[in-house]
Design a protein around this motif. Structure first.
Motif, mmCIF file in Angstrom:
data_model
loop_
_atom_site.group_PDB
_atom_site.id
_atom_site.type_symbol
_atom_site.label_atom_id
_atom_site.label_comp_id
_atom_site.label_asym_id
_atom_site.label_seq_id
_atom_site.Cartn_x
_atom_site.Cartn_y
_atom_site.Cartn_z
ATOM 1 N N SER A 282 0.750 60.109 13.064
ATOM 2 C CA SER A 282 -0.407 60.829 13.588
ATOM 3 C C SER A 282 -1.640 60.583 12.735
ATOM 4 O O SER A 282 -2.654 61.250 12.900
ATOM 5 C CB SER A 282 -0.105 62.336 13.624
ATOM 6 O OG SER A 282 0.223 62.805 12.323
ATOM 7 N N ARG B 77 -6.142 55.826 13.189
ATOM 8 C CA ARG B 77 -5.751 54.613 13.908
ATOM 9 C C ARG B 77 -6.759 53.486 13.726
ATOM 10 O O ARG B 77 -6.552 52.379 14.198
ATOM 11 C CB ARG B 77 -5.595 54.908 15.405
ATOM 12 C CG ARG B 77 -4.740 56.108 15.725
ATOM 13 C CD ARG B 77 -3.300 55.891 15.402
ATOM 14 N NE ARG B 77 -2.658 54.991 16.361
ATOM 15 C CZ ARG B 77 -1.391 54.584 16.266
ATOM 16 N NH1 ARG B 77 -0.648 54.965 15.231
ATOM 17 N NH2 ARG B 77 -0.869 53.779 17.181
ATOM 18 N N ASN B 78 -7.881 53.777 13.050
ATOM 19 C CA ASN B 78 -8.889 52.754 12.801
ATOM 20 C C ASN B 78 -9.652 53.121 11.536
ATOM 21 O O ASN B 78 -9.514 54.231 11.003
ATOM 22 C CB ASN B 78 -9.830 52.602 14.005
ATOM 23 C CG ASN B 78 -10.435 53.930 14.424
ATOM 24 O OD1 ASN B 78 -11.080 54.603 13.625
ATOM 25 N ND2 ASN B 78 -10.211 54.329 15.677
ATOM 26 N N CYS C 149 -0.974 57.010 6.085
ATOM 27 C CA CYS C 149 0.074 57.732 6.823
ATOM 28 C C CYS C 149 0.558 58.983 6.111
ATOM 29 O O CYS C 149 1.406 59.698 6.656
ATOM 30 C CB CYS C 149 1.276 56.818 7.062
ATOM 31 S SG CYS C 149 0.937 55.402 8.128
ATOM 32 N N ASP D 124 -3.148 50.807 13.368
ATOM 33 C CA ASP D 124 -2.468 51.296 14.562
ATOM 34 C C ASP D 124 -1.084 50.693 14.731
ATOM 35 O O ASP D 124 -0.455 50.837 15.777
ATOM 36 C CB ASP D 124 -3.306 51.045 15.817
ATOM 37 C CG ASP D 124 -3.652 49.569 15.993
ATOM 38 O OD1 ASP D 124 -3.263 48.757 15.138
ATOM 39 O OD2 ASP D 124 -4.317 49.237 16.991
#
Length: 264
Positions: free
Chosen positions: A177, A180-181, A146, A172
């Motif tokens: 932003s 996410r994987n 992050c 996720d």
């Protein structure tokens, strides 16, 4: 003992079980790396039954590790926490004057972090005294994927190491932003590794981060410069700030013993 002796005044507050547990850990050294229950009991001056529960508690928490049928050695929890602490203190002492100078040159806040599993742990900040400043307290933990420093902290890990680290971690679950994987994270880490720095924007602030390396070339920490978008968006500021950050990291790494391979 005199009335002023702190050891006499504090005696009533000693926890015997904790005291015995710490003494058991102290029995291990370079000459005695592996001790069985009988040896532990003898060195402690008691019976196996009197220390059994303490030893089992230490083993369950990872401070002792069972070896063979009845032997024990210092566990990974004790070793990793001890080295993490010592390494973080050393790097703070080295980085502190350089980050303070960088803050004064840029008028922006600077932070130093290390990695704890898949989290970025902030261990020093050099706070810019301005109305609009980014100020993340020491001790803050943020998932590595992050933030910019976190990506740099992951940049020396192989794909296999990343897969192992994030095997049971959902990316996720965080409202950011960032990746996410895992495939997206691997791509971001690859870009960070190739570029040598990471830029991130969030909550009206911009941060640039890069890595700190030790004498073996390992990434042991990360530093950043962060400030409000209004300041960072001014013409030329981002590029100048990045260059000063990279030079600061070079100086810190050099003091930590890092010597880049000579170009051929």
């Amino acid at each position: 003992m005199s009335e002023q002796d702190p050891s006499a005044k504090d005696l009533d507050y000693i926890v015997p079980a904790l005291q015995r547990g710490l003494r058991i850990l102290e029995l291990f050294n370079s000459d005695q790396r592996n001790l069985n229950m009988n040896e532990l009991a003898e060195l402690m001056g008691g019976s196996v039954s009197s220390i059994y529960r303490i030893v089992q508690t230490l083993a369950a928490m990872g401070y002792l590790q069972k070896v063979g049928k009845n032997g024990y050695e210092l566990g990974p929890q004790l070793i990793s926490r001890g080295f993490t602490y010592l390494a973080s203190r050393d790097i703070v002492d080295v980085a502190l004057p350089h980050l303070n100078t960088l803050r004064d040159r840029t008028s922006l806040s600077c932070h130093l972090s290390i990695r704890e599993q898949h989290h970025t742990l902030y261990i020093y900040r050099s706070f810019a005294q301005q109305r609009l400043s980014v100020n993340i307290p020491i001790g803050t933990r943020i998932p590595c994927h992050c933030n910019a420093m976190g990506k740099m902290l992951l940049s020396s890990m192989s794909e296999a190491e990343l897969e192992s680290l994030y095997q049971h971690v959902r990316l996720d679950d965080h409202m950011t932003s960032g990746p996410r994987n895992l495939p997206d994270l691997k791509l971001a880490i690859s870009e960070a590794r190739e570029q040598g720095w990471v830029l991130s924007r969030s909550d009206y602030a911009t941060a640039i981060a890069t890595a700190i390396r030790d004498h073996e070339g390992n990434v042991v920490a990360a530093i950043n410069v962060s400030g409000p978008d209004a300041m960072m968006a001014a013409e030329g500021v981002l590029e100048r700030t990045r260059d000063m950050l990279l030079e600061c990291a070079r100086q810190i790494s050099a003091e930590a013993g890092y010597r880049p391979a000579a170009l051929t």
